[in-house]
Design a protein around this motif. Structure first.
Motif, PDB file in Angstrom:
ATOM      1  N   VAL A   1       0.867  -1.172   0.000  1.00 58.70           N
ATOM      2  CA  VAL A   1       0.000   0.000   0.000  1.00 58.70           C
ATOM      3  C   VAL A   1       0.907   1.227   0.000  1.00 58.70           C
ATOM      4  N   THR A   2       0.557   2.219  -0.804  1.00 55.88           N
ATOM      5  CA  THR A   2       1.368   3.429  -0.920  1.00 55.88           C
ATOM      6  C   THR A   2       0.779   4.542  -0.064  1.00 55.88           C
ATOM      7  N   ILE A   3       1.636   5.168   0.736  1.00 53.65           N
ATOM      8  CA  ILE A   3       1.246   6.383   1.447  1.00 53.65           C
ATOM      9  C   ILE A   3       1.665   7.529   0.540  1.00 53.65           C
ATOM     10  N   LYS A   4       0.679   8.355   0.145  1.00 57.25           N
ATOM     11  CA  LYS A   4       0.940   9.439  -0.805  1.00 57.25           C
ATOM     12  C   LYS A   4       0.852  10.796  -0.119  1.00 57.25           C
ATOM     13  N   SER A   5       1.495  11.762  -0.742  1.00 57.55           N
ATOM     14  CA  SER A   5       1.479  13.124  -0.213  1.00 57.55           C
ATOM     15  C   SER A   5       0.105  13.757  -0.429  1.00 57.55           C
ATOM     16  N   PRO A   6      -0.506  14.286   0.627  1.00 60.24           N
ATOM     17  CA  PRO A   6      -1.815  14.929   0.468  1.00 60.24           C
ATOM     18  C   PRO A   6      -1.704  16.386   0.006  1.00 60.24           C
ATOM     19  N   MET A   7      -0.472  16.866  -0.193  1.00 65.21           N
ATOM     20  CA  MET A   7      -0.286  18.274  -0.549  1.00 65.21           C
ATOM     21  C   MET A   7       1.074  18.487  -1.202  1.00 65.21           C
ATOM     22  N   ILE A   8       1.263  19.679  -1.700  1.00 66.69           N
ATOM     23  CA  ILE A   8       2.545  20.110  -2.254  1.00 66.69           C
ATOM     24  C   ILE A   8       3.346  20.721  -1.120  1.00 66.69           C
ATOM     25  N   GLY A   9       4.647  20.459  -1.092  1.00 66.40           N
ATOM     26  CA  GLY A   9       5.478  21.060  -0.065  1.00 66.40           C
ATOM     27  C   GLY A   9       6.840  20.410  -0.024  1.00 66.40           C
ATOM     28  N   THR A  10       7.528  20.564   1.097  1.00 68.39           N
ATOM     29  CA  THR A  10       8.849  19.972   1.292  1.00 68.39           C
ATOM     30  C   THR A  10       8.729  18.841   2.298  1.00 68.39           C
ATOM     31  N   PHE A  11       9.232  17.663   1.915  1.00 71.95           N
ATOM     32  CA  PHE A  11       9.143  16.436   2.705  1.00 71.95           C
ATOM     33  C   PHE A  11      10.270  16.399   3.734  1.00 71.95           C
ATOM     34  N   TYR A  12       9.919  16.130   4.974  1.00 71.58           N
ATOM     35  CA  TYR A  12      10.918  15.955   6.038  1.00 71.58           C
ATOM     36  C   TYR A  12      10.617  14.676   6.796  1.00 71.58           C
ATOM     37  N   ARG A  13      11.661  13.899   7.045  1.00 69.47           N
ATOM     38  CA  ARG A  13      11.512  12.650   7.796  1.00 69.47           C
ATOM     39  C   ARG A  13      11.549  12.874   9.299  1.00 69.47           C
ATOM     40  N   LYS A  14      12.029  14.052   9.747  1.00 69.05           N
ATOM     41  CA  LYS A  14      12.168  14.343  11.177  1.00 69.05           C
ATOM     42  C   LYS A  14      11.281  15.520  11.562  1.00 69.05           C
TER      43      LYS A  14
ATOM     44  N   CYS B   1       5.794  11.380   8.592  1.00 71.00           N
ATOM     45  CA  CYS B   1       6.660  12.437   8.087  1.00 71.00           C
ATOM     46  C   CYS B   1       5.985  13.781   8.313  1.00 71.00           C
ATOM     47  N   VAL B   2       6.677  14.833   7.888  1.00 70.99           N
ATOM     48  CA  VAL B   2       6.142  16.183   7.952  1.00 70.99           C
ATOM     49  C   VAL B   2       6.302  16.788   6.558  1.00 70.99           C
ATOM     50  N   ILE B   3       5.292  17.527   6.109  1.00 72.24           N
ATOM     51  CA  ILE B   3       5.409  18.261   4.854  1.00 72.24           C
ATOM     52  C   ILE B   3       5.194  19.734   5.168  1.00 72.24           C
ATOM     53  N   GLU B   4       6.211  20.528   4.807  1.00 67.52           N
ATOM     54  CA  GLU B   4       6.122  21.966   5.023  1.00 67.52           C
ATOM     55  C   GLU B   4       5.469  22.599   3.805  1.00 67.52           C
ATOM     56  N   ALA B   5       4.417  23.362   4.055  1.00 68.05           N
ATOM     57  CA  ALA B   5       3.731  24.094   2.994  1.00 68.05           C
ATOM     58  C   ALA B   5       3.410  25.485   3.527  1.00 68.05           C
ATOM     59  N   MET B   6       3.879  26.495   2.865  1.00 68.06           N
ATOM     60  CA  MET B   6       3.623  27.894   3.263  1.00 68.06           C
ATOM     61  C   MET B   6       4.026  28.140   4.719  1.00 68.06           C
ATOM     62  N   LYS B   7       5.199  27.675   5.092  1.00 65.56           N
ATOM     63  CA  LYS B   7       5.750  27.858   6.445  1.00 65.56           C
ATOM     64  C   LYS B   7       4.958  27.141   7.529  1.00 65.56           C
ATOM     65  N   LEU B   8       4.055  26.240   7.137  1.00 70.57           N
ATOM     66  CA  LEU B   8       3.330  25.407   8.093  1.00 70.57           C
ATOM     67  C   LEU B   8       3.845  23.978   7.983  1.00 70.57           C
ATOM     68  N   PHE B   9       4.120  23.361   9.107  1.00 71.38           N
ATOM     69  CA  PHE B   9       4.607  21.985   9.116  1.00 71.38           C
ATOM     70  C   PHE B   9       3.429  21.061   9.404  1.00 71.38           C
ATOM     71  N   ASN B  10       3.046  20.291   8.390  1.00 68.24           N
ATOM     72  CA  ASN B  10       1.870  19.424   8.467  1.00 68.24           C
ATOM     73  C   ASN B  10       2.313  17.989   8.725  1.00 68.24           C
ATOM     74  N   GLN B  11       1.868  17.419   9.819  1.00 69.33           N
ATOM     75  CA  GLN B  11       2.202  16.033  10.125  1.00 69.33           C
ATOM     76  C   GLN B  11       1.353  15.125   9.251  1.00 69.33           C
ATOM     77  N   ILE B  12       2.019  14.202   8.548  1.00 70.62           N
ATOM     78  CA  ILE B  12       1.323  13.254   7.679  1.00 70.62           C
ATOM     79  C   ILE B  12       1.212  11.943   8.436  1.00 70.62           C
ATOM     80  N   GLU B  13      -0.021  11.486   8.583  1.00 67.14           N
ATOM     81  CA  GLU B  13      -0.279  10.267   9.347  1.00 67.14           C
ATOM     82  C   GLU B  13      -0.567   9.106   8.417  1.00 67.14           C
TER      83      GLU B  13
END
Length: 160
Positions: free
Chosen positions: A83-96, A118-130
């Motif tokens: 099963v693939t976990i996909k990005s729900p948004m555009i941004g910068t991917f961070y593992r930490k 992971c965390v994806i940064e979008a518009m200076k907001l860090f969004n936790q991806i679950e």
């Protein structure tokens, strides 16, 4: 509006496949812009197709191709059970969560539904991806601190 409300709004916009949403109150305003999902796929796929013909073009490579083709087919069929976990948004991917912290998950780690992967940064907001699935992380498909697109695969999870 708190950070959770903003994250939920971003998730809603990405799933609704709209290009822009503006939300305004008396003391708060936010604009979320996303590219349409169809245009991203059209640009991503041709790069994959251009690679295969180049490998077959040289005569020495053709001798190795029959052995390589079944291996590629096996790898593709093996990936289909994951099963693939996909990005729900555009941004910068961070593992930490931050540079001085440990990574959220490594290959071989068990994840459950709702665990932050992971965390994806979008518009200076860090969004936790679950994670939306339970299982074992088989492969991490994106390098740390790299840009990701909407619906881009991030992790492969073995649900068994």
């Amino acid at each position: 509006m708190d950070i959770k409300d903003i994250q939920n709004l971003i998730k809603f916009v990405s799933k609704a496949e709209v290009s822009e949403v503006k939300y305004k109150t008396k003391d708060f305003e936010i604009t979320i812009k996303t590219p349409l999902a169809g245009s991203e796929v059209a640009y991503a796929q041709p790069a994959v197709y251009h690679t295969a013909p180049q490998q077959v073009a040289a005569a020495p490579v053709q001798a190795a191709t029959p052995a390589a083709a079944p291996a590629q087919a096996e790898a593709a069929s093996d990936d289909s059970k994951y099963v693939t976990i996909k990005s729900p948004m555009i941004g910068t991917f961070y593992r930490k969560p931050s540079p001085d912290k440990d990574v959220f998950v490594n290959v071989g780690d068990e994840v459950s539904v709702g665990k932050t992967v992971c965390v994806i940064e979008a518009m200076k907001l860090f969004n936790q991806i679950e994670s939306e699935v339970s299982g074992k992380i088989v492969k991490i498909l994106v390098d740390d601190a790299t840009p990701v697109e909407y619906d881009q695969p991030l992790f492969l999870v073995d649900p068994s």
